[in-house]
Design a protein around this motif. Structure first.
Motif, PDB file in Angstrom:
ATOM      1  N   HIS A  65       0.868  -1.199   0.000  1.00  0.00           N
ATOM      2  CA  HIS A  65       0.000   0.000   0.000  1.00  0.00           C
ATOM      3  C   HIS A  65       0.900   1.243   0.000  1.00  0.00           C
ATOM      4  O   HIS A  65       1.460   1.610   1.032  1.00  0.00           O
TER       5      HIS A  65
ATOM      6  N   HIS B 115      -9.662   2.151   1.538  1.00  0.00           N
ATOM      7  CA  HIS B 115      -9.141   2.863   2.710  1.00  0.00           C
ATOM      8  C   HIS B 115     -10.323   2.878   3.678  1.00  0.00           C
ATOM      9  O   HIS B 115     -11.322   3.561   3.419  1.00  0.00           O
TER      10      HIS B 115
ATOM     11  N   HIS C 206       1.658   5.331  -2.027  1.00  0.00           N
ATOM     12  CA  HIS C 206       1.290   6.430  -2.947  1.00  0.00           C
ATOM     13  C   HIS C 206       2.607   7.053  -3.437  1.00  0.00           C
ATOM     14  O   HIS C 206       2.807   8.262  -3.367  1.00  0.00           O
TER      15      HIS C 206
ATOM     16  N   ASP D   3       2.250   2.818   3.407  1.00  0.00           N
ATOM     17  CA  ASP D   3       1.378   3.951   3.048  1.00  0.00           C
ATOM     18  C   ASP D   3       2.223   5.150   2.596  1.00  0.00           C
ATOM     19  O   ASP D   3       1.805   6.296   2.741  1.00  0.00           O
TER      20      ASP D   3
HETATM   21 ZN   LIG Z   1      -3.204   5.212   1.502  1.00  0.00          ZN
END
Ligand SMILES: [Zn+2]
Length: 424
Positions: A86, A256, A88, A331
């Protein structure tokens, strides 16, 4: 007949194989079984593992190809590469001012009003050319790999219009082409409602469902779809509409879920048989039980609570005790968790979520591979899997969380080849 091998890694004081007789997520007491071999050895051929176990046994099983490579692990820990399921990672800029504001106690609403939050990352991505976005993302990906991640999921979600979501997804595809590591793309156009649709959120959801998802699916730019289901972001019925539309076109669903409030997003994940429900800081005890009865994997993101900063963490101990399949990820994002270090995530998971070091390591490798659909390829050192492994600067795997804040990774092997910064 002996198995041919062109790579031999010997002198592994602790070899964490994570071997499992059945291909299924590890739950409960099984989670902490690292398949640890003292004085172990790995043999690989053409980038795939052909043997992993005690040195004496592996030596008997293989015939070494002349001209093959031998590596001395220096009596240290050898383990599978981390699967960061996970992230970004494709974003334009860090948000350092905001970090100081959060520490000073300014509420998120005020930060958003001052031009911070996801909206800042969206305007940054929209204002950056695809070429520059690729260049900055490559640099960050190198950071992920040097910290030991060899499989990395990356989401879009800072474009929030067709053009810029596709731009992010093309950058993710290009990273996969340029780098030897495995990159798994996720479409996260429902990460937030963009400012220009603030007065007409329904129209934005229509855009996601009717235009973005069909193009993404048609061009094969993502394997997964992810929705930020949260108070003030997307409601449960909105998330359900988006996810169902995506699943219909062959994408796999993730959420999420229940990060800032318990809105019932994890229950939606169960209802939709989603692959994962991520965050879960505010999950209720009854939902934990329902999650345990389902195939949904709880992806825990300890770096996000740490980075916010918040003292609230997902109830990981309770989840493991109740039999929920858990994974751990970074994350990695410019807001709440600007860290690509999976060993740091393991450290926070041990200190703040009360996972044992072994449980946290298995959640960051073996179980995480299921989240990205690569459970037959990576996540453990088993015959047939990719030779993605790490040689650590540690004699005992418990040093990973214990010596927090350091990068314990000495060498990264991807597909049987020693990785260097120039490769990615
Ligand atoms: Zn996230």
């Amino acid at each position: 007949m002996k198995q041919e091998a062109d790579l031999l890694v010997s002198n592994c004081r602790q070899l964490l194989t994570l071997q499992n007789p059945s291909v299924s997520t590890r739950r409960g007491r099984l989670l902490g079984d690292l398949g640890l071999v003292q004085d172990g050895m790995i043999a690989a051929y053409h980038g795939r593992i052909v043997a992993a176990g005690p040195e004496s046994k592996v030596t008997e099983q293989i015939s070494f190809t002349p001209g093959g490579i031998t590596v001395d692990a220096g009596h240290s820990v050898v383990m599978p590469g981390f699967v960061d399921c996970h992230t970004h990672t494709v974003f334009a800029n860090y948000r350092l001012d905001e970090y100081e504001w959060r520490i000073a106690g300014r509420p998120y609403a005020e930060i958003a009003k001052a031009g911070g939050g996801i909206a800042k990352s969206v305007s940054d991505v929209r204002g950056m050319s695809e070429k520059t976005l690729l260049a900055v993302s490559r640099k960050r990906l190198n950071g992920c790999i040097s910290n030991g991640s060899t499989t990395i999921e990356i989401k879009s979600g800072y474009g929030l219009d067709l053009e810029n979501e596709l731009k992010q997804l093309r950058v993710i595809r290009e990273l996969d082409r340029l780098s030897p590591v495995t990159i798994v793309p996720t479409f996260c156009g429902a990460h937030s409602v963009p400012p220009e649709y603030a007065q007409d959120r329904e129209a934005y959801i229509d855009l996601v469902v009717n235009e973005m998802i069909p193009v993404v699916a048609k061009e094969g730019l993502a394997e997964y779809v992810d929705v930020f289901c949260e108070t003030g972001v997307f409601t449960v019925p909105e998330a359900e509409r988006i996810l169902r539309a995506a699943v219909e076109l062959g994408l796999k669903a993730r959420l999420h879920a229940d990060e800032l409030s318990d809105v019932g997003a994890a229950d939606l994940a169960v209802r939709l048989t989603a692959i994962s429900a991520d965050h879960l800081t505010k999950i209720s005890p009854s939902t934990v039980v329902r999650l345990a009865d389902s195939s949904v994997i709880a992806v825990l993101l300890p770096g996000t609570s740490f980075g916010l900063p918040s003292l609230q963490f997902a109830p990981a101990r309770e989840m493991v005790n109740k039999g929920v399949a858990i994974a751990i990820a970074s994350d990695f994002n410019p807001g709440s968790s600007p860290s690509e270090s999976m060993s740091m995530m393991i450290a926070i998971a041990c200190s703040h979520m009360r996972l044992s070091p072994a449980e946290a390591i298995a959640a960051a490798t073996y179980n995480a591979a299921f989240v990205v659909g690569r459970e037959r390829e990576v996540g453990s050192l088993e015959v047939g899997k990719r030779a993605d492994f790490l040689i650590l600067d540690c004699e005992d795997y418990r040093e990973i969380p214990y010596r927090f804040g350091i990068n314990p990774v000495r060498q990264v092997f991807v597909g049987g080849r020693l990785w260097s910064r120039e490769d990615a």
